[in-house]
Design an enzyme around this catalytic site. Structure first.
Site, PDB file in Angstrom:
ATOM      1  N   SER A  58       2.079   6.121  50.564  1.00 27.50           N
ATOM      2  CA  SER A  58       2.104   7.533  50.142  1.00 27.50           C
ATOM      3  C   SER A  58       2.977   8.468  50.957  1.00 27.50           C
ATOM      4  O   SER A  58       3.124   9.623  50.581  1.00 27.50           O
ATOM      5  CB  SER A  58       0.686   8.081  50.106  1.00 27.50           C
ATOM      6  OG  SER A  58       0.051   7.636  48.944  1.00 27.50           O
ATOM      7  N   SER A  77       0.945   9.489  47.281  1.00 28.15           N
ATOM      8  CA  SER A  77       0.148  10.673  47.026  1.00 28.15           C
ATOM      9  C   SER A  77       0.614  11.907  47.808  1.00 28.15           C
ATOM     10  O   SER A  77       0.104  12.994  47.562  1.00 28.15           O
ATOM     11  CB  SER A  77      -1.311  10.379  47.371  1.00 28.15           C
ATOM     12  OG  SER A  77      -1.424  10.040  48.748  1.00 28.15           O
ATOM     13  N   LYS A  96      -0.116  18.138  54.259  1.00 27.85           N
ATOM     14  CA  LYS A  96      -0.802  17.548  53.106  1.00 27.85           C
ATOM     15  C   LYS A  96      -2.278  17.932  53.138  1.00 27.85           C
ATOM     16  O   LYS A  96      -2.915  17.869  54.196  1.00 27.85           O
ATOM     17  CB  LYS A  96      -0.642  16.022  53.149  1.00 27.85           C
ATOM     18  CG  LYS A  96      -1.196  15.288  51.934  1.00 27.85           C
ATOM     19  CD  LYS A  96      -0.994  13.783  52.089  1.00 27.85           C
ATOM     20  CE  LYS A  96      -1.460  12.998  50.883  1.00 27.85           C
ATOM     21  NZ  LYS A  96      -1.319  11.542  51.067  1.00 27.85           N
TER      22      LYS A  96
END
Ligand code: GLN
Length: 497
Positions: free
Chosen positions: A189, A165, A90
């Site tokens: 997330s 996210s 990420k």
């Protein structure tokens, strides 16, 4: 070398489908090399990425170079579960020399001079870095639509969001564009996008994984966690990144168990006490989700678990308290992006105007909303009414869990009240977006651990079963999740891309 018959029938072209565990076994037995495996994943990315957009940046050359190094290390006699295994990261986790944007324009050219501790550990383990995946800007969001680098599509239904996210990492795993991935979880997330994309996502106990080099959002809530195809893979990835770090004073000085060995030694559901919290079955939730969770509970009971009705009475205060604490901490953490220190800058007539102009143009609307809300909640005169009160709610939430975990080993709950929604559906309605986190934020507010595993479908979209455990209860939730996975085959389903 691949596909020589005995165990894998895969050709070089389909190696990308392997799990971390299978990839490790194949590499160890010399059935294929890390270069071959990595090339297969890169080819897969080339084939589907324009439909999914899981990555902000790809490093094919670097990946192949890392793969070659891993092959050399293996030839030199080294072995390790991640040695030569291609991983997606990420883009809120700092990677030395690899642009790290946090999904924001304000960091568009930021090439960090150091590695996050989790990344350093992955390098030591010999993992191969494929690239950086798309997040909501600074990890603020539940759909990955707040990224400055475009929307990620849910591999199960391209018109739907992948969740957020860590939507890029979850979509990458669902679309088989990576063997394993890292996400981050401040309010859900990792678990929520894992649920939306039909993969496994684990949020570790606060302090289990070092936050050093994780771009800070809510410092008392943030944790890096694995996103993977199976529970065993999540166990392997967690073991690689967990542990105390002198560079993060909130990281816990506790030994890291061999999670995979513990998971494999598990005895299924026999004797497990599972809490069923009434507050997690609410009006308005998708009935298909409620049904899927109840079926999972019945299955566990049939296999020897004991179901215990419990109450977590303060759950409904989780969302308002979380959105105050997270915004307050974000407003403070994001003060450092001033147009002078990192990447993006709009120089103006004086320093103050440079700050204003750079922040105005560099941040997106959701980040600005949080900075304003957080600054307000922290301001003199309002601090007691908002931030302090939210912190008191946190104590109540923690007491809810302390009482519950005296009665039960783990808690079963839905990960989300609904399945993935359409792209564009909630992007202009922040409150609706915030409500999607109703079942996940409480774990962050209290520091406990949780995992989401695939447990069914509503139409074509996956459903996530959330298993919560007490602080440092990773072994317990992994075991329960593995027992569930062994008894079902939801995790074997893949989207047709
Ligand atoms: N969706 C939540 C938020 O926007 C959680 C984000 C996260 O866990 N990073 O704050």
């Amino acid at each position: 070398m691949a596909g020589d018959g005995s165990k894998f029938t895969m050709t070089d072209q389909t190696l990308y489908k392997l799990t971390v565990e299978q990839a490790h076994e194949g590499l160890k037995q010399g059935r294929f090399s890390s270069v071959e495996l990595t090339q297969s994943v890169l080819d897969r990315i080339a084939a589907v990425e324009d439909q999914v957009n899981a990555y902000i940046s790809l490093q094919p050359e670097l990946a192949l170079k890392m793969a070659q190094t891993a092959d050399e290390r293996r030839a030199g006699g080294e072995d390790g579960s991640l040695l030569g295994v291609p991983i997606a990261i990420k883009d809120v986790i700092i990677t030395e020399g690899i642009t790290t944007t946090a999904g924001s324009k304000i960091l568009e050219n930021f090439a960090p001079p150091f590695d996050a501790t989790a990344i350093k550990k992955l390098r030591q383990a010999g993992a191969v870095f494929l690239g950086k995946t798309n997040p909501d800007e600074f990890a603020m969001g539940s759909s990955t639509e707040y990224s400055a680098y475009g929307v990620t599509h849910n591999p199960w239904e391209l018109t739907a969001v992948p969740g957020g996210s860590s939507g890029g990492s979850a979509a990458a795993i669902a679309a088989a564009e990576a063997i394993g991935a890292l996400g981050t979880d401040t309010g859900g997330s990792v678990r929520q996008p894992a649920a939306f994309c039909g993969v496994v996502g684990l949020k570790p106990t606060y302090g289990r994984v070092s936050r050093y080099g994780l771009i800070a959002f809510g410092s008392s809530l943030d944790q890096i966690g694995p996103i993977a195809k199976t529970v065993a893979d999540a166990a392997l990835l967690l073991a690689a990144i967990a542990g105390h770090d002198p560079k993060d004073s909130t990281s816990l000085k506790r030994p890291v168990p061999n999670y995979l060995a513990e998971v494999k030694a598990g005895t299924g559901f026999k004797g497990l006490k599972i809490g069923v919290p009434k507050e997690y079955f609410i009006e308005g939730m998708n009935p298909a989700i409620e049904k899927a969770i109840h079926q999972a509970l019945q299955l566990a009971q049939a296999e020897g678990a004991k179901l215990v009705d419990i109450s977590l009475p303060h759950t409904r205060y989780g969302i308002p308290a979380y959105y105050l604490v997270a915004a307050a901490e974000a407003s403070s953490n994001l003060a450092r992006y001033d147009g002078v220190r990192y990447g993006f800058s709009l120089p103006a007539e004086d320093l103050l105007q440079t700050y204003f102009k750079s922040r105005e143009a560099g941040f997106g609307p959701e980040v600005k909303r949080r900075i304003m809300l957080g600054t307000y909640a922290l301001s003199a005169g309002y601090f007691d009414a908002y931030y302090l009160k939210a912190q008191k709610v946190r104590t109540l939430l923690r007491q809810d869990f302390e009482a519950a975990f005296k009665e039960v080993d783990v808690i079963f709950a839905p990960a989300t009240p609904d399945v993935a929604f359409k792209i564009g559906q909630k992007v202009d309605d922040p409150l609706q977006m915030y409500l999607t986190d109703v079942f996940t934020v409480v774990a962050n507010m209290t520091g406990i651990c949780g995992i989401s595993v695939p447990c069914g479908f509503a139409g074509s979209l996956p459903i996530g079963l959330q298993i919560l455990g007490p602080a440092l209860g990773e072994t317990a939730i992994l075991k329960a999740a593995h027992a569930y996975e062994q008894a079902t085959d939801w995790h074997k389903q893949t989207p047709s891309l």
